[in-house]
Design a protein around this motif. Structure first.
Motif, PDB file in Angstrom:
ATOM      1  N   SER A 140     -12.644  -4.980 -36.523  1.00 57.24           N
ATOM      2  CA  SER A 140     -13.528  -5.911 -35.824  1.00 57.24           C
ATOM      3  C   SER A 140     -14.960  -5.397 -35.793  1.00 57.24           C
ATOM      4  N   TYR A 143     -16.407  -6.121 -39.148  1.00 60.70           N
ATOM      5  CA  TYR A 143     -16.786  -7.522 -39.274  1.00 60.70           C
ATOM      6  C   TYR A 143     -18.125  -7.793 -38.593  1.00 60.70           C
ATOM      7  N   ALA A 144     -18.285  -7.232 -37.390  1.00 60.47           N
ATOM      8  CA  ALA A 144     -19.536  -7.424 -36.654  1.00 60.47           C
ATOM      9  C   ALA A 144     -20.712  -6.835 -37.427  1.00 60.47           C
ATOM     10  N   TYR A 252     -25.222 -13.704 -36.246  1.00 60.73           N
ATOM     11  CA  TYR A 252     -25.386 -12.791 -35.110  1.00 60.73           C
ATOM     12  C   TYR A 252     -24.399 -13.122 -33.993  1.00 60.73           C
ATOM     13  N   ALA A 255     -20.987 -12.033 -34.957  1.00 59.89           N
ATOM     14  CA  ALA A 255     -20.924 -10.576 -34.838  1.00 59.89           C
ATOM     15  C   ALA A 255     -20.606 -10.183 -33.395  1.00 59.89           C
ATOM     16  N   LEU A 256     -21.208 -10.889 -32.444  1.00 56.41           N
ATOM     17  CA  LEU A 256     -20.900 -10.648 -31.029  1.00 56.41           C
ATOM     18  C   LEU A 256     -19.439 -10.952 -30.734  1.00 56.41           C
ATOM     19  N   HIS A 258     -16.974 -10.651 -32.808  1.00 55.96           N
ATOM     20  CA  HIS A 258     -16.163  -9.567 -33.357  1.00 55.96           C
ATOM     21  C   HIS A 258     -16.233  -8.314 -32.482  1.00 55.96           C
ATOM     22  N   LEU A 259     -17.350  -8.093 -31.826  1.00 59.11           N
ATOM     23  CA  LEU A 259     -17.418  -6.982 -30.882  1.00 59.11           C
ATOM     24  C   LEU A 259     -16.449  -7.205 -29.725  1.00 59.11           C
TER      25      LEU A 259
END
Length: 407
Positions: A140, A143-144, A252, A255-256, A258-259
């Protein structure tokens, strides 16, 4: 179970290696225009990757039983590095993109289940959920990172250099894991004369329920990851953002998301060590199913609401992944663990290969004016298709929970 340098080295190598897995999804709205693709055609490239991934999981997992997990893990990392560089250099249209992205999928599968097998060899059951959670959390995080790099590079460098920046990751990953595993023994577990695949896996009810739940989980999760960057881009488009700026901002946001997956893998894997595997799966799977049925209908709402629900969706959709993987390691004998993961990977990523394509077909069907307007406005039905898999992913562990409860 405590973190150690071995686990950190293996996991950070995955951070680099899996950067290539999100580069296409991050740039999908731009590539759809640049390569003149319909939604179904665009989805077929993601499906090609997952078909290749499914077959590589099948092959590399079987080989891991025969050759040892460490050896297969290193071989897969090497081929992924080569395939990624070829994709960055030569993917310039639909057919080249489809072939080379499928090649990456066909190379990368051995960096997943053999890694879990090495963890199962190294860590006891009572702390294994946490170790597998860290391993999956590294994906993950990758990915981010991939989405962040793609979103930053696209406006000033174009999709070609965005490809290059993310596709260098697997080369760094191979270098790191080669150093990390230099002193790790390569173990092969001999099979007894009375052991058979049909007995150890196919007639193993607990293992098959975990495998079935994983296939349904993959339908929901992989369809979501393939199309959510494009969905967020559409959300920004309807608010007046230009396409390229919307793609960067959408990357973006994902990405958040994935975090949030990093937090989910770490926390849910650890929680399952304490509360039990099936109880946590039932809880987290019910939330992700509700989010699947709701997500697509949010277009047009304030971006803050979409972002919050999207983070909950990302957390819940990935939260059961380390638990399902850990459950299989606890249900199958070590000598047949690779074979069990082969079946799981083939069914799971086979479902994950079909899911983005079906999502795209429904998206085309429910947006007949896309070619004239240049934007998909109706997403709810496509996301609801993912929710059907989520429902099955809740029912299956419920049966498993009942089985365990009845002893």
């Amino acid at each position: 179970m405590k973190w150690d340098l071995w686990l950190l080295g293996v996991c950070f190598s995955r951070v680099f290696t899996y950067m290539v897995s999100m580069t296409y999804a991050a740039l999908l709205p731009v590539l759809q225009q640049e390569w003149q693709m319909s939604a179904a055609t665009a989805g077929s490239i993601s499906s090609g990757f997952h078909v290749g991934y499914a077959f590589s999981l099948l092959l590399f997992s079987i080989l891991a039983d025969r050759l040892g997990a460490k050896r297969v893990f290193l071989i897969s990392n090497f081929f992924t590095a080569v395939a990624s560089l070829l994709f960055a250099a030569f993917a310039r249209g639909y057919y080249s993109g489809l072939i080379l992205y499928t090649l990456i999928g066909a190379s990368i599968g051995g960096t997943y289940t053999p890694g879990i097998m090495m963890i199962a060899e190294r860590y006891p059951s009572k702390g294994r959920g946490m170790a597998v959670g860290i391993f999956i959390a590294s994906t993950s995080l990758s990915y981010a990172l991939s989405l962040g790099i793609s979103g930053a590079a696209l406006p000033w460098a174009g999709y070609q250099r965005s490809f290059l920046l993310t596709c260098l990751g697997p080369l760094a990953g191979f270098t790191l894991v080669w150093a990390t595993l230099s002193t790790t023994p390569n173990r092969v577990f001999p099979r007894g004369r009375d052991q058979r695949f049909s007995i150890e896996v196919l007639r193993n009810a607990s293992a098959m329920l975990f495998i079935g739940a994983y296939a349904l989980h993959s339908w929901e999760l992989l369809g979501m990851w393939a199309w959510t960057p494009a969905f967020l881009t559409a959300c920004l488009n309807v608010r007046g953002s230009a396409v390229w700026a919307a793609v960067g901002s959408g990357a973006y946001l994902v990405a958040l998301f994935h975090l949030m997956g990093v937090v989910a893998s770490l926390s849910m894997g650890t929680l399952s060590d304490r509360l039990g595997r099936t109880s946590v799966i039932l809880f987290i799977g019910s939330i992700s199913t509700a989010c699947s049925f709701a997500m697509g209908w949010l277009i047009g709402l304030p971006l803050g609401i979409i972002a919050v629900i999207g983070m909950i969706y990302a957390f819940s959709a990935l939260g059961d992944s380390p638990i399902l993987s850990t459950g299989i390691t606890e249900s199958v004998e070590p000598s047949y663990l690779g074979a069990a993961f082969a079946l799981r990977g083939f069914l799971g990523f086979g479902a994950g290969a079909l899911s983005p394509f079906i999502f795209g077909v429904v998206l085309d069907w429910t947006n007949p004016n896309f070619q004239r307007m240049g934007i998909h406005e109706t997403w709810g039905w496509s996301y609801s298709v993912l929710g059907l898999g989520g429902m099955g992913g809740v029912i299956t562990p419920y049966v498993l929970h009942r089985r365990y409860s009845l002893g």
